[in-house]
Design an enzyme around this catalytic site. Structure first.
Site, mmCIF file in Angstrom:
data_model
loop_
_atom_site.group_PDB
_atom_site.id
_atom_site.type_symbol
_atom_site.label_atom_id
_atom_site.label_comp_id
_atom_site.label_asym_id
_atom_site.label_seq_id
_atom_site.Cartn_x
_atom_site.Cartn_y
_atom_site.Cartn_z
ATOM 1 N N TYR A 163 75.835 73.994 31.984
ATOM 2 C CA TYR A 163 74.697 73.836 32.343
ATOM 3 C C TYR A 163 73.740 73.692 30.905
ATOM 4 C CZ TYR A 163 69.907 75.454 33.765
ATOM 5 O OH TYR A 163 68.388 75.576 33.952
ATOM 6 N N GLU A 177 66.435 69.193 33.174
ATOM 7 C CA GLU A 177 67.916 70.172 33.550
ATOM 8 C C GLU A 177 68.853 69.249 34.125
ATOM 9 O OE1 GLU A 177 67.628 73.808 35.935
ATOM 10 O OE2 GLU A 177 68.782 72.278 37.360
#
Length: 377
Positions: A102, A190
């Site tokens: 992530y 993101e």
């Protein structure tokens, strides 16, 4: 402002951030053509909605054949994910996943800077990781005067990887994503998951971006991507009428004059065990038409069980507000309880005007809030 995954991937691609090819489809039948166009044995069919949690809701499916891609496309286009109907999908190349990570850039108001967040555990359960193992998430504040030069980007990349090839790839991705973030006035960029393939390559399998609404005037290419949600349409309509409105998920509709008082009212509702249905600052006017517009806005929400009107009379006189309320409710037809708290200039005169009417009048903010919470339950 939010954009779809495929739109974010287009932006990623324009900055040479590695993503997989995809085909956008609006009908199930288009998925077959997309499968042929991609010429891959495995593809992934993904719902395109402006909300997270698509995978857990059945909006992301692996297809091993043309027929399976058509089947998944048909089922996904029938879904509604968290109140968002699925009207389009992408069919994208599948990836051999060795591990998932992530990473994101986000604005942090506490440090007044962009913050880089990274985690060696990416994917659909990143929220669970953040809740149960926050120490696994690494955060780095980026000095706006320094940015992300090579030495910093490599330093951060080594937090995630030991292999020099992957460190080099991660360094480039970090720098390019940061440049995209700054160039487009983003508030979030993101990648979840950032995937390490069996071939040792890093690929952005998913992409998410949101943008600062106040900067859209200088981002026409981003503004062209805007697809307002129903809530955003309501908020825009309220803004045109001179209100500041944000829809929430509670049962107590709030009509307040002043942003600070509106925030305090919501806090008080939560303190007494209630849930606010909205943030609504109507400003300083006691114009009956403005009250009608505000009430109409509140009553459109089927969850609202009671309305709390909290007015502090400074320049605006409370008796003028009371007069406006009486005039407005001659035109409004509703059985929903309305609690009114008036304080400030001519408060006694204002409360006296409302005595014996359909309004429940309170003198203090605490008393009014308690009445609203009890009425909602």
């Amino acid at each position: 402002m939010k954009i779809h995954e495929y739109q974010a991937k287009d932006l990623f691609s324009s900055y040479d951030i590695p993503v997989k090819n995809y085909v956008l489809c609006h009908e199930a039948g288009e998925a077959g053509k997309a499968y042929d166009q991609l010429a891959m044995e495995y593809v992934v069919v993904k719902a395109q909605v402006l909300i997270g949690g698509r995978g857990k809701a059945g909006g992301v499916k692996l297809a091993r054949s043309r027929e399976e891609a058509l089947h998944h496309a048909d089922n996904i286009l029938k879904l509604t994910i968290k109140d968002y109907p699925v009207t389009k999908i992408i069919v994208t190349e599948a990836v051999d996943i060795k591990s998932e990570y992530y990473m994101s850039f986000i604005i942090d108001r506490n440090t007044k800077s962009v913050v880089l967040m990274m985690c060696t555990e990416g994917g659909v359960d990143i929220e669970e990781v953040a809740a149960k193992s926050p120490e696994k998430i690494h955060k780095f504040s980026i000095d706006p005067l320094v940015g992300l030069p090579d030495y910093l980007a490599r330093k951060f990349a080594f937090v995630m990887f030991n292999d020099i090839s992957q460190v080099n790839q991660m360094t480039v991705i970090l720098q390019k994503l940061y440049k995209l973030f700054i160039d487009k006035d983003a508030s979030l960029a993101e990648i979840n998951p950032l995937v390490l393939t069996d071939q040792g390559n890093l690929v952005a399998v998913d992409a998410k971006m949101t943008f600062d609404d106040n900067a859209l005037y200088r981002q026409p290419d981003v503004l062209n991507l805007f697809e307002p949600t129903e809530d955003e349409k309501v908020e825009a309509a309220a803004k045109e009428k001179g209100f500041s409105f944000v829809h929430l998920d509670g049962e107590i509709g709030c009509m307040v004059n002043g942003a600070g008082l509106a925030m305090a009212t919501m806090d008080m509702i939560k303190l007494y065990g209630g849930t606010p249905a909205n943030f609504l600052d109507i400003g300083g006017s006691s114009n009956p038409n403005k009250v009608i517009d505000a009430m109409t806005l509140l009553l459109k929400d089927p969850k609202v069980k009671v309305v709390l009107i909290n007015i502090f009379g400074g320049i605006t006189r409370c008796d003028d507000v009371a007069s406006g309320l009486l005039t407005a409710f001659e035109q409004l037809k509703t059985d929903i309880p309305v609690i009114v708290r008036l304080t400030g200039t001519n408060e006694k005169e204002g409360r006296k005007m409302l005595q014996g009417t359909r309004f429940n009048v309170a003198e203090t903010m605490g008393e009014a809030t308690l009445m609203a919470v009890e009425a909602s339950k």
